[in-house]
Design an enzyme around this catalytic site. Structure first.
Site, PDB file in Angstrom:
ATOM      1  N   ALA A 120     -37.348 102.819  67.080  1.00  0.00           N
ATOM      2  CA  ALA A 120     -36.831 102.341  68.361  1.00  0.00           C
ATOM      3  C   ALA A 120     -36.595 103.513  69.296  1.00  0.00           C
ATOM      4  CB  ALA A 120     -35.534 101.561  68.158  1.00  0.00           C
ATOM      5  N   ASP A 121     -36.569 103.206  70.568  1.00  0.00           N
ATOM      6  CA  ASP A 121     -36.192 104.181  71.583  1.00  0.00           C
ATOM      7  C   ASP A 121     -35.430 103.427  72.659  1.00  0.00           C
ATOM      8  OD1 ASP A 121     -36.679 107.131  72.347  1.00  0.00           O
ATOM      9  OD2 ASP A 121     -36.956 106.013  74.213  1.00  0.00           O
TER      10      ASP A 121
END
Length: 195
Positions: A72-73
Site C-alpha cells: 500500500a501507499d
C-alpha cells in the site's frame, strides 16, 4: 509464521507498524518484507495514479512463489497538492497549519500480488478528513510528540491527532494507511479468502 488452514501465506511489503497492526487486529499472520522503491511523484502524475503505481511496484518487488503480497501507499491531498511525510518538524508544522480547520483527502493505493498465479489486483480508496481548527500551542504540542514525522500529512488519526480529527467520511482504516474492506475485496478477486 504459518498461515491458518485455507488462508494464503501473507507478506506485507511495508515497514509500517500501523499496517502490520491493522492486519494483526484481524488475526492474520503476516511476514513483513518492506519493498525498496523510489516513492517520488512523477512529473504530471496525479495522486490516485501515484499511490496505485507505488502499491503495485512494492507488491511486485517482493513477490515470491506461493505468497500473497499486500502493498500500500498513502498520501494526503489538499487543494490538489500531494502532502507526503514531512521532511522535519518545521515542515510538519507548516502542513498542520494548512490542514487545520479544513477538509482534505486521504488516498491509499492497495495492491495484492498472487506471485504463483502471476496476477495483481489493485485499487485506490479515498476518504475525506476534516481537522478541527488548531492553535499554535496545539500544533507545537503535537509536533513535539514526534508523531507527525513519519506520517503522510503530518498526523496519525490512530494516535494523539485523534484529539483534532473533527470528522471522517469513508474508511477509517484507509486514513490509518490500509483500507481493510478494500483489501478483503482484492484478495477475494484473486480467488483467496481471508476468513
Amino acid at each position: 509464521m504459518s498461515p491458518a488452514a485455507g488462508r494464503p501465506h501473507l507478506v506485507l511489503a511495508s515497514a509500517s507498524p500501523r499496517r502490520r497492526e491493522l492486519l494483526a487486529g484481524l488475526g492474520l499472520a503476516v511476514a513483513v518484507r518492506p519493498a525498496a522503491v523510489d516513492e517520488r511523484l512523477l512529473p504530471g502524475e496525479e495522486a490516485a495514479a501515484h499511490v496505485e503505481r507505488l502499491a503495485r511496484e512494492k507488491a511486485e518487488a517482493v513477490a515470491a512463489a506461493g505468497e500473497l503480497v499486500v502493498a500500500a501507499d498513502t498520501v494526503v491531498t489538499l487543494d490538489g497538492e500531494v502532502l507526503g511525510k514531512p521532511a522535519d518538524a518545521a515542515d510538519a508544522r507548516a502542513m498542520l497549519r494548512r490542514l487545520q480547520g479544513r477538509e482534505h483527502r486521504v488516498l491509499s493505493g492497495v495492491a495484492v500480488r498472487d506471485a504463483g498465479a502471476g496476477r495483481t489486483a489493485a485499487e485506490v480508496e479515498v476518504s475525506r478528513v476534516r481537522l478541527a481548527p488548531l492553535s499554535e500551542r496545539e500544533i507545537d504540542w503535537y509536533v513535539a510528540t514526534g508523531e507527525p514525522l513519519d506520517k503522510a500529512g503530518a498526523y496519525g488519526v490512530q494516535g494523539r491527532a485523534a484529539l483534532f480529527v473533527a470528522g471522517i467520511e469513508g474508511s477509517w482504516s484507509n486514513v490509518v494507511g490500509l483500507p481493510l474492506a478494500l483489501l478483503y475485496r482484492l484478495v477475494a478477486e484473486l480467488g483467496h479468502d481471508l476468513l
